[in-house]
Write a protein that holds these residues in place. Structure first.
Motif, PDB file in Angstrom:
ATOM      1  N   SER A   5       0.860  -1.294  -0.120  1.00 32.21           N
ATOM      2  CA  SER A   5       0.018  -0.110   0.066  1.00 32.21           C
ATOM      3  C   SER A   5       1.012   1.391  -0.003  1.00 32.21           C
ATOM      4  O   SER A   5       0.479   2.224  -0.608  1.00 32.21           O
ATOM      5  N   LYS A   8       2.019   1.740  -3.551  1.00 27.86           N
ATOM      6  CA  LYS A   8       0.918   2.322  -4.363  1.00 27.86           C
ATOM      7  C   LYS A   8       0.625   3.651  -4.295  1.00 27.86           C
ATOM      8  O   LYS A   8      -0.015   4.460  -4.925  1.00 27.86           O
ATOM      9  N   ASN A   9       1.004   4.298  -3.025  1.00 27.50           N
ATOM     10  CA  ASN A   9       0.885   5.741  -2.525  1.00 27.50           C
ATOM     11  C   ASN A   9       1.728   6.537  -3.195  1.00 27.50           C
ATOM     12  O   ASN A   9       1.657   7.599  -3.495  1.00 27.50           O
ATOM     13  N   SER A  11       4.048   8.026  -6.203  1.00 24.95           N
ATOM     14  CA  SER A  11       4.095   8.517  -7.748  1.00 24.95           C
ATOM     15  C   SER A  11       4.998   7.500  -8.474  1.00 24.95           C
ATOM     16  O   SER A  11       5.849   6.873  -8.001  1.00 24.95           O
TER      17      SER A  11
END
Length: 96
Positions: A5, A8-9, A11
Protein backbone atom coordinates in the motif's frame (compact mmCIF):
# COMPACT_ATOMS: atom_id res chain seq x y z
CA UNK A 1 0.88 -5.69 3.17
CA UNK A 2 1.73 -2.19 4.32
CA UNK A 3 4.69 -2.12 1.92
CA UNK A 4 2.40 -2.74 -1.02
CA UNK A 5 0.00 0.00 0.00
CA UNK A 6 2.96 2.31 0.64
CA UNK A 7 4.26 1.64 -2.89
CA UNK A 8 0.84 2.32 -4.36
CA UNK A 9 0.72 5.71 -2.66
CA UNK A 10 3.98 6.80 -4.29
CA UNK A 11 4.03 8.38 -7.71
CA UNK A 12 5.78 6.62 -10.56
CA UNK A 13 8.60 9.11 -10.28
CA UNK A 14 8.98 8.45 -6.55
CA UNK A 15 8.97 4.67 -7.10
CA UNK A 16 11.61 5.03 -9.79
CA UNK A 17 13.72 7.26 -7.57
CA UNK A 18 13.45 4.76 -4.71
CA UNK A 19 14.37 1.88 -7.01
CA UNK A 20 17.38 3.82 -8.33
CA UNK A 21 18.44 4.68 -4.77
CA UNK A 22 18.37 1.00 -3.81
CA UNK A 23 20.27 0.04 -6.96
CA UNK A 24 22.95 2.65 -6.30
CA UNK A 25 23.26 1.48 -2.70
CA UNK A 26 23.77 -2.11 -3.90
CA UNK A 27 26.32 -1.03 -6.51
CA UNK A 28 28.18 0.94 -3.85
CA UNK A 29 28.22 -2.10 -1.53
CA UNK A 30 29.54 -4.33 -4.32
CA UNK A 31 32.22 -1.79 -5.25
CA UNK A 32 33.41 -1.61 -1.64
CA UNK A 33 33.45 -5.41 -1.35
CA UNK A 34 35.41 -5.73 -4.61
CA UNK A 35 38.00 -3.27 -3.29
CA UNK A 36 38.36 -5.33 -0.11
CA UNK A 37 38.71 -8.55 -2.12
CA UNK A 38 41.35 -6.96 -4.36
CA UNK A 39 43.30 -5.77 -1.33
CA UNK A 40 43.11 -9.23 0.24
CA UNK A 41 44.24 -10.85 -3.03
CA UNK A 42 47.25 -8.52 -3.21
CA UNK A 43 48.16 -9.35 0.39
CA UNK A 44 47.80 -13.07 -0.34
CA UNK A 45 49.91 -12.73 -3.49
CA UNK A 46 52.66 -11.05 -1.46
CA UNK A 47 52.48 -13.78 1.18
CA UNK A 48 52.66 -16.50 -1.48
CA UNK A 49 55.67 -14.77 -3.05
CA UNK A 50 57.37 -14.79 0.33
CA UNK A 51 56.43 -18.44 0.83
CA UNK A 52 58.03 -19.39 -2.50
CA UNK A 53 61.20 -17.63 -1.42
CA UNK A 54 61.17 -19.38 1.97
CA UNK A 55 60.34 -22.84 0.57
CA UNK A 56 62.76 -22.44 -2.35
CA UNK A 57 60.50 -23.04 -5.35
CA UNK A 58 56.89 -23.19 -6.50
CA UNK A 59 56.52 -26.94 -6.03
CA UNK A 60 57.85 -26.90 -2.47
CA UNK A 61 55.67 -23.90 -1.62
CA UNK A 62 52.69 -25.73 -3.12
CA UNK A 63 53.31 -28.71 -0.87
CA UNK A 64 54.07 -26.59 2.19
CA UNK A 65 50.99 -24.42 1.77
CA UNK A 66 48.77 -27.26 0.55
CA UNK A 67 47.90 -25.11 -2.44
CA UNK A 68 47.88 -26.17 -6.10
CA UNK A 69 50.90 -25.05 -8.13
CA UNK A 70 48.50 -23.30 -10.53
CA UNK A 71 47.24 -21.13 -7.66
CA UNK A 72 50.82 -20.39 -6.59
CA UNK A 73 51.63 -19.26 -10.14
CA UNK A 74 48.47 -17.15 -10.34
CA UNK A 75 49.37 -15.35 -7.12
CA UNK A 76 52.98 -14.89 -8.27
CA UNK A 77 51.63 -13.31 -11.45
CA UNK A 78 49.40 -11.02 -9.42
CA UNK A 79 52.37 -10.00 -7.26
CA UNK A 80 54.42 -9.25 -10.40
CA UNK A 81 51.57 -7.23 -11.90
CA UNK A 82 51.12 -5.29 -8.66
CA UNK A 83 54.84 -4.61 -8.42
CA UNK A 84 55.03 -3.41 -12.02
CA UNK A 85 52.01 -1.14 -11.59
CA UNK A 86 53.58 0.29 -8.44
CA UNK A 87 56.83 0.83 -10.33
CA UNK A 88 54.93 2.64 -13.10
CA UNK A 89 53.30 4.96 -10.55
CA UNK A 90 56.72 5.74 -9.05
CA UNK A 91 58.17 6.42 -12.52
CA UNK A 92 55.30 8.76 -13.41
CA UNK A 93 55.71 10.57 -10.09
CA UNK A 94 59.46 10.89 -10.66
CA UNK A 95 58.90 12.38 -14.12
CA UNK A 96 56.36 14.90 -12.87
Amino acid sequence: MSVQSFDKNLSRKQRLQEKQRRQLAVVDTVDKAEAKVRKAEVELAQAVTEAVQVFGDEQSASEGLDMPVEAIRRFLGMARDEASSTDNVVEVADKA
